[in-house]
Each structure stands twice: as structure tokens, then as C-alpha cells.
Design a protein around this motif. Structure first.
Motif, short mmCIF file in Angstrom:
data_model
loop_
_atom_site.label_atom_id
_atom_site.label_comp_id
_atom_site.label_asym_id
_atom_site.label_seq_id
_atom_site.Cartn_x
_atom_site.Cartn_y
_atom_site.Cartn_z
N ALA A 192 -5.42 10.17 -9.44
CA ALA A 192 -5.43 9.91 -10.89
C ALA A 192 -4.74 8.60 -11.25
O ALA A 192 -5.17 7.90 -12.16
CB ALA A 192 -4.79 11.06 -11.65
N SER A 193 -3.68 8.24 -10.53
CA SER A 193 -2.98 6.99 -10.85
C SER A 193 -3.81 5.76 -10.47
O SER A 193 -3.62 4.70 -11.05
CB SER A 193 -1.61 6.93 -10.18
N GLY A 194 -4.74 5.93 -9.55
CA GLY A 194 -5.61 4.81 -9.16
C GLY A 194 -6.94 4.82 -9.87
O GLY A 194 -7.57 3.78 -10.04
N SER A 195 -7.39 6.01 -10.28
CA SER A 195 -8.69 6.12 -10.95
C SER A 195 -8.81 7.46 -11.66
O SER A 195 -9.06 8.49 -11.03
CB SER A 195 -9.84 5.99 -9.94
N ARG A 196 -8.64 7.45 -12.95
CA ARG A 196 -8.79 8.67 -13.74
C ARG A 196 -10.22 9.20 -13.62
O ARG A 196 -10.44 10.41 -13.51
CB ARG A 196 -8.44 8.38 -15.21
N PHE A 230 0.84 -1.20 0.00
CA PHE A 230 0.00 0.00 0.00
C PHE A 230 0.88 1.25 0.00
O PHE A 230 0.65 2.19 -0.76
CB PHE A 230 -0.91 -0.01 1.23
N GLU A 231 1.88 1.26 0.86
CA GLU A 231 2.76 2.42 0.98
C GLU A 231 3.53 2.68 -0.32
O GLU A 231 3.73 3.82 -0.71
CB GLU A 231 3.73 2.24 2.15
N ARG A 288 -4.78 3.52 -2.46
CA ARG A 288 -4.25 4.84 -2.09
C ARG A 288 -5.12 5.96 -2.64
O ARG A 288 -5.32 6.99 -1.99
CB ARG A 288 -2.81 5.01 -2.59
N ALA A 289 -5.64 5.76 -3.85
CA ALA A 289 -6.54 6.77 -4.42
C ALA A 289 -7.76 6.94 -3.53
O ALA A 289 -8.16 8.07 -3.21
CB ALA A 289 -6.95 6.37 -5.83
N LEU A 290 -8.36 5.83 -3.12
CA LEU A 290 -9.54 5.91 -2.27
C LEU A 290 -9.22 6.57 -0.93
O LEU A 290 -10.05 7.30 -0.37
CB LEU A 290 -10.13 4.52 -2.05
N ASP A 291 -8.01 6.34 -0.42
CA ASP A 291 -7.59 6.95 0.84
C ASP A 291 -7.54 8.47 0.71
O ASP A 291 -7.69 9.19 1.70
CB ASP A 291 -6.21 6.40 1.24
#
Length: 196
Positions: A171-175, A122-123, A134-137
Motif C-alpha cells: 500500500a505504501s508503494g501503490s494503493r 531499497f531496504e 519494495r511493493a513490487l517485491d
């Protein structure tokens, strides 16, 4: 107790109950109080369930949920670090790694090793699962700030530039989520929830 393994597992579960006492800067949407880390982790798991279709790459939803449930466990010892507190962020990684070194070994090794590896994943954000988690965080506190009329943003003098500088990890987890939230950030400025 006669079962040493079970005793260690129970002791770990009792130890992480402390997460319920770690307060974050985000407020509940009803503005009754600040959110705690356990509530944050639960809410993130629900974001993964509901918003999983927006991941930038194919993800293992169950792994993402597990990751989100463990990602802040180290804050039992390290405390929560407000994203916009430059001084606290400076040593956050060091504090949290020391906390992970202390926390995860409390479990039997066959559980401690994979949970620590998932926390490290995760880190590092090197896998699609970790990038989406991480995007959701980052999404969740942004949503809470918007729906509390910028409560913690305003209390700490956070600007749009501050938010944009720290939120691009989304953006890297969900555009798709990033594009949605960019509009929300602009609207927050327009409504006075966030400094321009």
C-alpha cells in the motif's frame, strides 16, 4: 588479465551468477519447479515496466528497475528468506547486511558505492522509488501463489492474516495494487488456496 578493473567486474558478474541457484519458495506458474532468485529479479523488473503507472508517487522507472535487479544479489551469500518463516526472518537483516558488506566491495569503488547505496535505499524504503520497488517485491510472489492455486501458501500453512500482515508494505508503494490484491487475497481464501 592486464586490465584489473575489467577483471574485477567480470569476477563480480561470475559471482552473482550464483543467484540462478538460489531457490525461492514460489513456484513457476506452470508448476514445473520452484523459481530462482534471478528469475524473480527479472520478473520484478518487468512488473516495474508494466505496472509503473500505479506507483503511489512519481518514480524514476529506470532507478526502480536497477533497484529491483540488485535487491536480491546479497542472497548469493545470505540465501533466500521465506517471508512467512519467523525464525529465518529474525536474523535476515543481519545476514543480508553481512552479505552486502562482502559482495559489493568486489566491484571497483565507483560502482560498489552507488550499488550498495541503492541496495540500502531499497531496504530502508524511505524514497518513492524504494517504496514502489519494495511493493513490487511483495506483489510478485503473491501473484505466483494465486496463479499456482496457493502452492507455497498451502505447503507452509499460510493464513490470510499472515499474508495481510506482511503485504501492507504494498500500500505504501501503490494503493491501486494493494486494492487489487486485497480482492485477490479474498478470492484465494474462497477458492481454498489460502487458509482463512
Amino acid at each position: 588479465m592486464t586490465d584489473a578493473r575489467l577483471a574485477r567486474q567480470i569476477a563480480f558478474l561470475v559471482e552473482i551468477d550464483g543467484l540462478k541457484s538460489v531457490l525461492r519458495q514460489s513456484h513457476l506458474i506452470d508448476l514445473s519447479r520452484r523459481e530462482n532468485d534471478a528469475e524473480h529479479s527479472w520478473h520484478l523488473a518487468m512488473l516495474a515496466v508494466v505496472l509503473g503507472e500505479y506507483a503511489a508517487a512519481e518514480v524514476d522507472q529506470a532507478r526502480v528497475i536497477r533497484m529491483l535487479l540488485i535487491h536480491d544479489l546479497v542472497e548469493v551469500y545470505a540465501g533466500d528468506t521465506f517471508l512467512y518463516d519467523v525464525r529465518a526472518v529474525a536474523d535476515q537483516e543481519e545476514r543480508e547486511r553481512a552479505a552486502a558488506d562482502r559482495l559489493f566491495p568486489q566491484l571497483p569503488a565507483d560502482q560498489a558505492v552507488p550499488l550498495r547505496a541503492m541496495w540500502d535505499e531499497f531496504e530502508a524504503r524511505r524514497t518513492p522509488d524504494a517504496r514502489f520497488a519494495r511493493a513490487l517485491d511483495r506483489v510478485q510472489p503473491l501473484l505466483l501463489n494465486f496463479y499456482t492455486r496457493g502452492r507455497s501458501w498451502r505447503a507452509h500453512g499460510v493464513t490470510k492474516a499472515d499474508v495481510l500482515a506482511h503485504q501492507e508494505v504494498i500500500a505504501s508503494g501503490s494503493r491501486a495494487l494493494w486494492e487489487y490484491l486485497r480482492v485477490m487475497i479474498d478470492e484465494a481464501v474462497r477458492r481454498g488456496y489460502l487458509l482463512p
